[in-house]
Every structure is written in C-alpha cells, then in structure tokens.
Design an enzyme around this catalytic site. Structure first.
Site, PDB file in Angstrom:
ATOM      1  N   HIS A   1       0.817  -1.218   0.000  1.00 47.52           N
ATOM      2  CA  HIS A   1       0.000   0.000   0.000  1.00 47.52           C
ATOM      3  C   HIS A   1       0.843   1.256   0.000  1.00 47.52           C
ATOM      4  O   HIS A   1       0.396   2.322   0.396  1.00 47.52           O
ATOM      5  CB  HIS A   1      -0.966  -0.006   1.186  1.00 47.52           C
ATOM      6  CG  HIS A   1      -1.756  -1.265   1.272  1.00 47.52           C
ATOM      7  ND1 HIS A   1      -1.378  -2.322   2.067  1.00 47.52           N
ATOM      8  CD2 HIS A   1      -2.883  -1.668   0.615  1.00 47.52           C
ATOM      9  CE1 HIS A   1      -2.236  -3.312   1.913  1.00 47.52           C
ATOM     10  NE2 HIS A   1      -3.146  -2.948   1.038  1.00 47.52           N
ATOM     11  N   GLY A   2       2.125   1.125  -0.384  1.00 51.16           N
ATOM     12  CA  GLY A   2       2.958   2.307  -0.612  1.00 51.16           C
ATOM     13  C   GLY A   2       3.419   3.043   0.632  1.00 51.16           C
ATOM     14  O   GLY A   2       3.316   4.258   0.720  1.00 51.16           O
TER      15      GLY A   2
END
Lengths: 420, 258, 176
Positions: free
Chosen positions: C141-142
C-alpha cells in the site's frame, strides 16, 4: 400439543417468532412437550447421548485443529497434542473415552427399548432411525480409532476393510477402492479423517429426525400403554424431565470423569501407542470393546463370506425387529417369559463380547458359536413365537388408574397411583 | 435391574484386562509414588531416572517425542533452566543448512528434541543384530502392564530358563517379558551409574528410578491430570447433590412421596 | 429435604436451591470453556522457539540479512557511517512517528539496525533499498520507510518494530 397457544413474552420475541417460529418450536418440543410422568432413569439416556454427541463434536473440532492427517505425521501430531498443546491431553482423553461412554450409553438406550418394547407400533420409525444412528456411530468410532496411526489403528483398519474383500467377484476392487491403494496407507488415513469429520454431523441430522419422530406419538413408558388424552398421565418436559435428565447426566459425568482422569487408557489398547508398522502384526488384534460382540460373531463362522454376512446380519436384523416381535404387549413388565429371554440376550451379548476378546480357538470358539446361534434365535425364533405362545399379565388402563392387585410386577404403576 | 450398571462396568474392566493378563508371569507390583488419586512423581527419583536413561538406555533407545526443555517443565524432573541448558548443550545437534547450504553441528538448546542414538530404524536394527530397540517416549503406555511390567522386565534377568526352553544365540531369558525371550542383554548391574545424591545404585533402585522416569515421559501431564480430576469429580459430586435437591423440589409439586 | 411438607415451603426457599444449582452449573460450564479457549493459544513447542541466535560476523557494512523469528522476518542491517548520519540528520518534526535513530539501536552498536521486517500497516514485508527515503518500501500500500526504519510517507501509522535483542559477543546476536 399446547404449543398452539404459545406467545413469547417479550415484544422482540413475538416479532421474531411471527417471522420464524423458532421460539414456538423450542417451546413445543423442549418446554411444553408432554412426557409420561412414570419414566424411570433408564429413560434419561436419550439426553445423555445428546450430551455425548455434542461433547464428541466439540472436542473433535478442537483436536482437528492440532492433528495432522498424514501417515508419517499422525502419530507424532497426537503426541504433540498430548504434550505441547494447552490442555491437549485433556481434550484428547475426553474424546477417546467419550467414544466409549457414547457406546455405553447407546447400549443401555437400546436395551431399554428392547425391554420396554419401545420399537413397536407406532414407534417403528424412531427405532429404525436409532439403528441407523448406531451404525453410523460404529463407522465414526472405527475411523476415529484409525487416526492416531498406532499399531491397532493400522491393523484394525486392515482387518475391517478386508471384510469387504469377501464380497464375491468385486471384493478386491472394493477394498482397493476403500484403501486408495494396494494396502492401508496414507490415502486411507486421509479419507478416514475426512469421513470421521463428516459422520457426526450426519448423526446430528438423524438425531433431529429421531426426536421429531419420537414427538409424534410421544414417549413410550415403563407400563408400555398408550397415554390418556386428557394429559393426566403426563408432565411437561421442562422442568420435570429436564431436571431429572440433568441429574442422571451429572452422575454419568462422574463415571466419565473417572475414566478420563484416573484410567484414561484402560479402555484403549496399549499397542496403539506403538507407531503403525506394516511389517509386524500385533499378537492379538482386537477391536474396541464396544465392537467385540460383532467381532465374535464374525469369527464364529469358519467361512470368510459367511462370517461377514452374519456379522452385518447381526446389526441389520435389528431393523426388522418391530415386525419380528409379534406380541401386542409392549412392556416386558407384563411379559413374564419374554423377560427371561431378554435377560438371556443381555447375558448372551456379554458372552459374545468376552469371546470376541479371546483368541479364536478351542472352547472360546465353541462358546462363541453357541452364543451366536442364540443371538439370531432370539430375534428370529423366540420373538415371533412368544407373541403367540406367551400368556401376558393383565395391563392397567392408565398410568394413574387403579390397577389389578395381586401381582408384584406393578410396583412402578402402584407408585404412581399413590402419587396422585 | 440397578445392578445392571455394575455388571456393565465390571464386564468392561474384565474384558479389557483379559489380554493384559495371561501369557507371561504376572509382573511385580511396585507401590509407585504416582499411583492413586493424588499420585505425584518423586522429583529426585525422576532426576535419577533421567541419569539412568542417559547413561545406560540412551545408547540404544531413542526418545523422539521429548525435548530437553521438557526436563524443566512443571510436573516432571523439574531440573532448573540452567541445568537443562547444560544438559542440552552437552549434545551435538545437526542443524542447517547455513548460508552456504551446508549442514553443520551445533550445541543443543532446550528447544531441541532428544538426540537419537541411530539415524533411522534400519541403522538401529543393523547395530543390534536385527532387533529394534523401541523408542522410549511412550513405552510405558505401549506395554500392557505399564510401569510394573517395565520394572519387572528390568528385574527379570536373574533366573535360569526352564530346562525345556531353547535359548538361541543373542537371545536372553527373561522371566517377565512377554514370551520370556528378549533380545536385550541385562542392561543394569549394581553400580551401573553413580548417583550424586548418595542413593545406592542397586539394580532394583535403578530400575525403579528409570521406570518412574519413563512413566513421566509417557504421561508428562499425569500430576496435572490427577489434580484437575480430583477437582472435577468433587465439583460434580457437589453439583449432583444440588441438582438432586432441585429435582426433589420440582417433583414435589406433583408427587408427595418419591 | 424430602419431607412431605416441602412443597408448601415459602417460594424464597424454593428459589434458593434452584438459584444455587443454576449458579454452580454456570460456573462449571465456564470452567469447561477455559481449556477449550486456551488450546488455541501458542503451545509449549511454539513458545520454546521464542529465541533465535544469529552469527553477524559475516555481514559487511552496507549489507543486510533477513532471519526468521517467531515466523516473521527480522532485518539485520549493518549500516554505513553515511547511512547513520543520514538517519540522524532528520528533524523529528518531519517524522510521522517521532523517534530518534539513537533510540532505535543499542548504544555503541549504532551501525546495527535490527527490526521486525513487517510493515506496520497491514503486515506485508517491505522491500529493501527502495522508496523515496533510501530505506524500505512496502509494495502493498505504498509506505516509505527511511534508513532507520521509520515511517515517512504512506498509510503505515508507526515505525517498524524493534524486537528485544542483545549482543552476547561482537559476532553473536540473540533475538527474543
């Protein structure tokens, strides 16, 4: 039944019940259900068996969380449960002894039905459902015993699956199909595990039908007569029967706990703590105690197919019992001759069990054969003939009504007479 | 009819005990500290028993399902953590592979399983003239007579075989062994081990100690089981009285006598 | 108790025995629930694996290894002086979960960053030497972590966890 007039007391309850009448169902079958008030403690084993089934399902689900169904790992995963899993030893001992307690209870339940004629019209379907449950119980117990993959597991599985090889023509294909190979091995273990997990839920379904079928005509009772319509012979299931069943259950649990905590392995076989070895057969292969009578019948026939047929016949003959028994009178209390034969049958089954545990040779074999003959004669000869030959005793008109005096066999009825 | 219960129970007992008896001579009876309702292990005895196992039995018999950490667990020999670490590190454990992909040896840790004397069953048989020394983890539960039987076999070497019995090469006569023949030579003689607590290492003493130890390895939660069992049954007895009184009260509504 | 007159007793006494029975019964059911619940907790063999020993002598500066501890990856990174300086020159105001680099290592062992290599967002394993801050980057999810393992950008709420560990010698590390 009085369930027609039932209304839940709370508003939410009424709202729900109008949409799905679960509460009405529970009220009708577990609260208001009219039960004969002269039921004795032999009638408490239905509740005890329900407890046994639920106990086996719960502990079984827990064990399945820790057990590994693989021929190389099954034995050590059981040891892992016994040693490392929190309370794993307790849960496994409850499950293992629970099977024995289940059978102890079911045998009492079956013999109770035999004594009081509970299988007779209009209760034939209840009886047949019960026999189906019993057959499934034996299948579940047998497969469960295979899962620890000890010596008795392995060789028990080998012997029992080989029974099917007696079937003419297709026997060998059937056994290979059962095994998933050319002998009992890993494929056998994994399918037994799968089925062992499935069968209890089938039993649960049959239990619901068994109780449903019971609640159509209502319970039989020690006097074995039909109840009066006005309800004077009955009490409501709750609280009267519930509390009585609970008391019997607690006593039963004391026996159960005695085994689990103080003799957890006495009902098992010590060889099952030896890991399965396909090259060495144990000196005496014996099934668990609850299958011994049938094992004795199997061994009493010198022919392979004959033995298998007779053994399965011994179980399936029970299904025909409602029609083999020609007597109009239900309870053995009023059947002086049948009562003697009933106890002879009880003794006969014990003798068969004992012979099943003995080596199949000499006197043991001879006694086993005589006991087998009686077992079948009891159902095929004695029961049909007695209905015509036996002179039964006079039967009271109702549980509460005055009864004909002068006989010592009316103790139960007389007790109730004084109670009203 | 009430005796029916008793008949059933005793019959089960008889049936299950039938195969236990018969065959060999009845085993010797020992008044074990772990017998009975409140039975407990004798810690010092278990520690001595471990010494006998380690110094005598372990050269042939594996103990696959035990880890060294078990030796410090409650209800067992209860060695201290430091002692267990010392015991474990005295063994070499094969571990790996390391970053180079090679197996290596390291000192044992409490988490490690007991080191087996042979790499596999075939090796064990080859080293013992074809006989397989059984794994000892659950041996006491795997023999019909339990602890008494194991003790008896260890004590059963003294007598000469009956004259009509033929004893082959590499087989020994044992009074209590099922079949009276055993492939294991007498494992214990007086003074086989030296006890640090001053207990005299007679054959009988060592046999008792190691049997007690093997009973613990087979049933490590025995003490807890008996403790919980007592509480459970006590609870059930009290509960049964309460339920009985409740029942009487409820049934008194429709029955004046019961 | 089973006197004839029992059923005429006051209701309170009748209730008492039923309440007592029910209470004792409920307590009993509770006791049965205990083993059924605790059986799902980590068992004795799992607990015994709670410590691992690592030989760190072969890790050179600027390199890292990953070892397993309690079924999770542990990043063991031997940082260069440059990386340490970079980590320490960050202002705490720029951090989402303010923590000094000095507090994330053992005193005197500043080059060793030892942390649980699990993104604090939803448990993925971040990739090393990626992301905008020269540290780790979680591809799920970065989330971007810096060379001290602190969260700088993305959805993860806190810095990567530092396990209990100690150096028993210069080359030997015990985690747990």
């Amino acid at each position: 039944m009085s369930e027609i007039n039932y209304k839940p007391s709370s508003a939410i309850g009424r709202w729900f019940d109008e949409r799905l009448p679960l509460l009405t169902l529970f009220n009708g079958h577990l609260m208001q259900y009219p039960t004969p008030k002269n039921l004795n403690y032999w009638w408490t084993f239905g509740g005890i068996l329900t407890f046994c089934l639920i106990t086996q399902i719960i502990t079984g689900i827990v064990l399945a969380m820790h057990y590994t169904a693989h021929a190389d790992l099954a034995f050590s995963s059981v040891e892992h449960i016994m040693r490392d899993v929190n309370y794993g030893w307790l849960i496994r001992y409850i499950h293992a002894n629970g099977a024995s307690m289940f059978f102890l209870a079911v045998y009492i339940h079956i013999f109770r039905a035999l004594f009081y004629g509970s299988y007779k019209s209009p209760r034939e379907v209840i009886w047949i459902l019960g026999i189906l449950i019993y057959i499934l119980m034996m299948a579940a117990a047998f497969m469960g015993y295979v899962l620890p993959w000890g010596q008795m597991s392995f060789w028990g599985a080998t012997v029992i699956t080989n029974l099917f090889s007696a079937i003419p023509l297709v026997g060998e294909s059937v056994t290979q199909w059962l095994w998933g190979g050319y002998s009992v091995d890993n494929p056998t273990l994994t399918r037994f595990f799968s089925l062992h997990y499935l069968i209890p839920f089938l039993i649960l379904g049959l239990v619901v039908l068994h109780i449903w079928a019971l609640h159509v005509p209502g319970n039989n009772n020690p006097i074995g007569i039909d109840l009066k319509k006005d309800g004077s012979d009955t009490v409501s299931f709750h609280p009267y029967i519930v509390i009585k069943d609970l008391f019997a259950l607690v006593i039963f649990m004391i026996v159960f706990a005695g085994f689990v905590f103080y003799a957890p392995n006495v009902l098992g076989h010590s060889d099952n703590y030896i890991p399965a070895d396909p090259l060495v057969t144990p000196a005496h292969i014996v099934p668990e105690w609850y299958l011994l009578p049938f094992y004795a019948i199997l061994r009493s026939v010198p022919d392979k197919l004959g033995g298998v047929v007779l053994m399965f016949g011994a179980i399936f003959i029970l299904i025909a019992l409602p029609w083999l028994d020609t007597s109009k009178v239900r309870s053995a209390i009023f059947r002086p001759i049948y009562r003697q034969f009933f106890w002879l049958l009880v003794l006969d089954v014990f003798v068969l069990g004992y012979m099943g545990a003995m080596p199949a040779e000499g006197t043991y074999l001879l006694i086993g054969r005589i006991a087998t003959i009686y077992y079948f004669a009891h159902f095929l000869v004695v029961m049909p003939l007695l209905g015509f030959l036996e002179k039964t005793k006079p039967i009271p008109l109702s549980i509460a009504d005055p009864i004909i005096s002068g006989s010592g066999n009316f103790a139960a009825a007389r007790k109730d007479k004084s109670a009203v | 009819m009430r005796n029916f219960f008793l008949v059933i129970l005793t019959s089960i007992f008889i049936c299950t005990n039938i195969f236990a008896a018969g065959e060999a001579t009845k085993p010797l009876k020992v008044d074990w500290s772990f017998n009975g309702f409140f039975g407990k292990f004798d810690r010092a005895q278990l520690q001595r028993g471990y010494q006998v196992y380690k110094e005598v039995c372990a050269s042939c018999h594996s103990m696959r399902y035990l880890s060294y950490r078990n030796l410090s667990e409650v209800g067992g020999p209860e060695f201290s953590i430091a002692e267990v670490k010392a015991i474990a590190s005295s063994f070499q454990i094969k571990d790996g592979p390391n970053e180079d992909g090679e197996m290596f040896e390291r000192n044992g840790l409490p988490k490690d399983r007991f080191v087996s004397p042979y790499p596999n069953e075939k090796a064990a048989r080859a080293a013992n003239g074809g006989a397989y020394p059984p794994d000892m983890s659950v041996l006491v539960k795997a023999r019909a007579g339990g602890a008494n039987y194991i003790y008896s076999v260890l004590m059963g070497y003294d007598e000469k075989p009956p004259s009509n019995m033929k004893i082959e090469e590499g087989v020994y006569y044992n009074k209590y062994m099922a079949g009276n023949k055993i492939r294991m030579s007498q494992p214990l003689v007086d003074g086989s081990v030296t006890y640090s607590d001053g207990t005299k290492p007679t054959v009988s003493q060592m046999s008792k100690d190691v049997t007690a130890f093997l009973t613990w390895t087979a049933e490590p939660h025995l003490e807890k089981r008996k403790r919980i069992g007592f509480k459970t049954i006590l609870y059930l007895l009290i509960f049964s009285i309460l339920v009985f009184l409740s029942m009487k009260k409820i049934w008194s509504r429709i029955e004046t006598k019961m | 108790m089973n006197k004839k007159s029992d059923y005429k007793d006051k209701p309170t006494r009748r209730e008492f025995i039923h309440i007592a029975t029910t209470t004792v019964g409920v307590v009993g059911v509770g006791c049965v629930a205990l083993p059924l619940v605790t059986q799902m907790n980590p068992d004795a063999s799992v607990k015994a694996l709670a410590k691992v020993e690592v030989d760190v002598s072969r890790i050179s500066k600027g390199n890292e290894v990953t070892v397993m501890w309690r079924g999770k990856p542990i990043f063991i990174r031997r940082r260069t002086d440059q990386e340490i300086n970079k980590a320490r020159n960050v202002s705490l105001k720029d951090l989402k979960d303010p923590q000094k680099d000095e507090d994330r290592v053992k005193k005197g062992k500043d080059e060793w960053l030892i942390m649980v290599g699990v993104c604090t967002h939803l448990g993925c394993v971040p990739l090393k030497q990626q992301g905008e801050f020269g540290g780790w980057f979680c591809p799920c999810h970065g989330s971007h972590y810096d060379i001290s393992g602190r969260i700088r950008k993305g959805p993860a709420p806190v810095n990567m966890e530092i396990p209990n560990y100690e150096f028993v010698s210069d080359s030997k590390l015990i985690i747990g």
